[in-house]
Design a protein around this motif. Structure first.
Motif, PDB file in Angstrom:
ATOM      1  N   THR A  72      -0.672 -25.577  -0.613  1.00 12.28           N
ATOM      2  CA  THR A  72      -1.793 -26.349  -1.152  1.00 12.28           C
ATOM      3  C   THR A  72      -2.740 -26.843  -0.065  1.00 12.28           C
ATOM      4  OG1 THR A  72      -0.483 -28.390  -1.132  1.00 12.28           O
ATOM      5  CG2 THR A  72      -0.477 -27.094  -3.168  1.00 12.28           C
ATOM      6  N   TYR A  73      -2.251 -26.968   1.162  1.00 10.87           N
ATOM      7  CA  TYR A  73      -3.172 -27.329   2.247  1.00 10.87           C
ATOM      8  C   TYR A  73      -3.382 -26.188   3.237  1.00 10.87           C
ATOM      9  CZ  TYR A  73       1.109 -28.487   4.933  1.00 10.87           C
ATOM     10  OH  TYR A  73       2.330 -28.447   5.563  1.00 10.87           O
ATOM     11  N   LEU A 126       0.750 -26.986 -11.552  1.00  6.52           N
ATOM     12  CA  LEU A 126      -0.366 -27.612 -10.842  1.00  6.52           C
ATOM     13  C   LEU A 126      -0.624 -26.994  -9.471  1.00  6.52           C
ATOM     14  CD1 LEU A 126       0.172 -31.408 -11.617  1.00  6.52           C
ATOM     15  CD2 LEU A 126      -1.803 -30.018 -12.276  1.00  6.52           C
ATOM     16  N   LEU A 127       0.416 -26.479  -8.822  1.00  7.41           N
ATOM     17  CA  LEU A 127       0.275 -26.009  -7.443  1.00  7.41           C
ATOM     18  C   LEU A 127      -0.843 -24.982  -7.266  1.00  7.41           C
ATOM     19  CD1 LEU A 127       3.981 -25.813  -6.196  1.00  7.41           C
ATOM     20  CD2 LEU A 127       2.216 -27.433  -5.500  1.00  7.41           C
ATOM     21  N   ILE A 129      -3.486 -24.507  -9.074  1.00  2.04           N
ATOM     22  CA  ILE A 129      -4.770 -25.158  -9.350  1.00  2.04           C
ATOM     23  C   ILE A 129      -5.201 -25.985  -8.144  1.00  2.04           C
ATOM     24  CG2 ILE A 129      -5.943 -26.829 -10.837  1.00  2.04           C
ATOM     25  CD1 ILE A 129      -3.993 -25.998 -13.071  1.00  2.04           C
ATOM     26  N   VAL A 130      -4.251 -26.722  -7.578  1.00  2.00           N
ATOM     27  CA  VAL A 130      -4.550 -27.542  -6.398  1.00  2.00           C
ATOM     28  C   VAL A 130      -4.945 -26.650  -5.225  1.00  2.00           C
ATOM     29  CG1 VAL A 130      -3.571 -29.131  -4.702  1.00  2.00           C
ATOM     30  CG2 VAL A 130      -3.065 -29.431  -7.133  1.00  2.00           C
ATOM     31  N   ALA A 133      -8.499 -25.473  -5.646  1.00  2.00           N
ATOM     32  CA  ALA A 133      -9.415 -26.596  -5.426  1.00  2.00           C
ATOM     33  C   ALA A 133      -9.523 -26.938  -3.944  1.00  2.00           C
ATOM     34  CB  ALA A 133      -8.939 -27.810  -6.221  1.00  2.00           C
ATOM     35  N   GLN A 134      -8.404 -26.864  -3.235  1.00  2.00           N
ATOM     36  CA  GLN A 134      -8.420 -27.166  -1.803  1.00  2.00           C
ATOM     37  C   GLN A 134      -9.197 -26.103  -1.025  1.00  2.00           C
ATOM     38  OE1 GLN A 134      -7.658 -30.194  -1.133  1.00  2.00           O
ATOM     39  NE2 GLN A 134      -5.553 -30.289  -0.420  1.00  2.00           N
ATOM     40  N   GLY A 138     -11.783 -28.492  -0.049  1.00  2.00           N
ATOM     41  CA  GLY A 138     -10.956 -29.286   0.858  1.00  2.00           C
ATOM     42  C   GLY A 138     -11.754 -30.092   1.859  1.00  2.00           C
ATOM     43  N   ARG A 141     -13.376 -33.047   0.246  1.00  2.00           N
ATOM     44  CA  ARG A 141     -12.420 -34.120  -0.035  1.00  2.00           C
ATOM     45  C   ARG A 141     -12.094 -34.903   1.232  1.00  2.00           C
ATOM     46  NH1 ARG A 141      -7.096 -35.120   0.350  1.00  2.00           N
ATOM     47  NH2 ARG A 141      -6.211 -36.554  -1.186  1.00  2.00           N
TER      48      ARG A 141
END
Length: 234
Positions: A72-73, A126-127, A129-130, A133-134, A138, A141
């Motif tokens: 996710t990151y 969710l993973l 999707i996150v 989005a990241q 990112g 954010r």
């Protein structure tokens, strides 16, 4: 006390030095972000070389679960326009003693399995999707007020304080790991307080409020100075 700060000039992280009367040992807390500018990690590395002992975060071992969570990151630097990199500090190459009191992948997986199945399924959904989005947002954010952090409960913390899901999530990803760290720090206080050493605690920023509370409440340490390092320029 501000830990991660957002302003018009960018996002900054506060390196906190904690002392207590009668102890030669001082703790230097480095609130880390998994992704930041290369200059941020270079500045952290430079300061870690001057410390006497490093206590670092990092789930030990490899697993599919850990790979999925970190994805996710890790996707953020894949967007080359972001200018971001993943934390790539090779702690054991700095010539300073390193301690890693974090959980193993087996222990992490055990905590994960203790979470109700419905919550685990929600997180698996969710993973991706996150991650998407990241990848696309990112950097935005990291430069938004959303990234700010201090040692007091945020509005979001208070909103989810009675949430069963949030309780299980915190226990799996934070609480138990924080307690292991505090036990390791307590042992250093017990055995090395007479030594004039700087102990760097290099953990994700989200862990820092619990670390500060633990050192204050259990051992009488107090934050005395802060040095701001730029995570990302606006």
């Amino acid at each position: 006390m501000q830990i991660i700060e957002h302003s018009i000039i960018g996002t900054r992280s506060a390196v906190l030095r904690l002392r207590r009367p009668g102890s030669q040992l001082e703790f230097v807390l480095f609130p880390m972000l998994h992704v930041a500018s290369p200059e941020f990690y270079a500045a952290v590395t430079q300061r870690l070389r001057r410390c006497d002992l490093l206590v670092v975060e990092g789930v030990r071992g490899r697993s599919v679960l850990a790979w999925a969570v970190t994805l996710t990151y890790r996707v953020m630097p894949a967007n080359k326009r972001s200018g971001l990199v993943v934390d790539n500090i090779a702690y054991r190459s700095l010539g300073v003693e390193v301690i890693n009191p974090d959980v193993t992948t087996a222990e992490f997986a055990q905590g994960w399995r203790a979470m109700p199945l419905r919550y685990r399924l929600q997180l698996w959904c969710l993973l991706p999707i996150v991650a998407v989005a990241q990848f696309f947002g990112g950097t935005r954010r990291l430069l938004s007020p959303e990234v700010e952090l201090n040692d007091l409960p945020s509005a979001r913390d208070e909103l989810y304080s009675d949430s069963d899901f949030a309780d299980h999530f915190e226990r799996t990803f934070g609480g138990d790991r924080d307690e292991r760290l505090l036990v390791a720090l307590a042992e250093l206080v017990r055995t090395r307080s007479s030594e004039r050493i700087d102990v760097a605690v290099v953990y994700g920023a989200g862990h820092v409020p619990a670390i500060v509370r633990g050192l204050v409440d259990r051992h009488g340490y107090r934050p005395r100075t802060a040095e701001w390092l730029t995570v990302l320029d606006a």
